[in-house]
Design an enzyme around this catalytic site. Structure first.
Site, mmCIF file in Angstrom:
data_model
loop_
_atom_site.group_PDB
_atom_site.id
_atom_site.type_symbol
_atom_site.label_atom_id
_atom_site.label_comp_id
_atom_site.label_asym_id
_atom_site.label_seq_id
_atom_site.Cartn_x
_atom_site.Cartn_y
_atom_site.Cartn_z
ATOM 1 N N VAL A 83 -0.507 1.889 -0.976
ATOM 2 C CA VAL A 83 -1.747 2.395 -1.565
ATOM 3 C C VAL A 83 -2.911 2.195 -0.595
ATOM 4 C CG1 VAL A 83 -3.274 2.327 -3.560
ATOM 5 C CG2 VAL A 83 -0.834 1.881 -3.854
ATOM 6 N N TYR A 84 -2.972 1.035 0.032
ATOM 7 C CA TYR A 84 -4.001 0.777 1.053
ATOM 8 C C TYR A 84 -3.908 1.805 2.175
ATOM 9 C CZ TYR A 84 -6.537 -1.724 4.763
ATOM 10 O OH TYR A 84 -7.406 -2.065 5.774
#
Length: 263
Positions: A169-170
């Site tokens: 997600v980062y």
């Protein structure tokens, strides 16, 4: 017991920025996440260059400490709260003048497994690592337009380029920063507002050393890098100061990689 890998501290630090930053004296600068790590190095560098630095950061204790050290103006702010972000930008504008330099630095690279990601976690991570960058630009751009120009530096990450595991997600959020930079450079260019991205490699901040740095990982990192030295927060601050300064007056929509040749 302190288990941090001390080999990551092998390079001596330096006092003040190592680059010439023409045009920054007296200029109002806003650094998000400017209280610790790479952001604190930026705050110190801008203060040393004679800029009027303002900080938005969630960590009140660290923010007060760096403000006392550098003379920067600090406003506590949870950047995930967009109303708080806008209010913080307004308060810093009252204290420092409208920002003509914005550094969208705040982020948090917490590790996570792809199979455990929930919609709520996804949304919170996007709010932490991407969404505030756009809304900070939206908040400061009118003041830059009135001033006749400005510089915006968005902090990206080499993690998505390398495909670092444990950060799906980062990595997605940081990949999107490049689209944000290029589109906003086009939108704001007619007003002489430049928008660029700085892409760090693995920087030896205290957080990284405490949580993830090991002798084995440093050995692998040095094998990938073209240069043997480990990246320090000041190396990123130098790159940001250059892009913020008049020395980069015709540079926009660009990606500046500061990675020692690892990516």
């Amino acid at each position: 017991m302190d288990l941090r890998y001390r080999g990551a501290d092998a390079q001596p630090g330096r006092a003040g920025p190592a680059v010439s930053a023409p045009g920054l004296t007296g200029r109002s600068v806003l650094v998000t996440g400017g209280a610790s790590g790479i952001g604190a190095a930026m705050t110190r560098a801008f203060a040393a260059a004679g800029a009027v630095a303002g900080i938005l950061d969630l960590d009140a204790a660290a923010g007060e400490a760096i403000a006392a050290e550098t003379g920067a103006a600090f406003e506590p702010c949870d950047l995930r709260d967009l109303d708080a972000l806008k209010a913080g930008v307004a308060r810093l504008a009252e204290r420092c003048g409208p920002a003509t330099v914005l550094v969208n630095n705040a982020a948090r690279d917490d590790r996570h497994g792809w199979a455990e990601v929930t919609p709520d976690y996804w949304d919170e991570r996007m709010a932490t690592n991407l969404r505030h960058q756009f809304f900070a630009i939206q908040a400061v751009a009118p003041g830059m337009i009135a001033a006749g120009g400005g510089s915006i530096v968005n902090m990206g990450s080499g993690s998505w380029i390398q495909g670092t595991p444990g950060l799906p997600v980062y990595g997605t959020a940081k990949a999107a920063v490049h689209g944000l930079t290029r589109t906003m450079a086009r939108e704001l260019g007619p007003h002489r507002i430049r928008v660029n991205t700085v892409i760090p490699g693995w920087v030896m901040t205290e957080r990284q050393k405490e949580l993830w740095v090991t002798p084995e990982k440093i050995e692998g990192l040095r094998a990938r890098q073209c240069l043997p030295d480990l990246l320090q927060p000041g190396d990123l601050a130098d790159a940001v100061l250059f892009l913020a300064s008049d020395a980069a007056r015709m540079i926009t929509a660009a990606d500046l990689m500061v990675d020692a040749g690892a990516l």
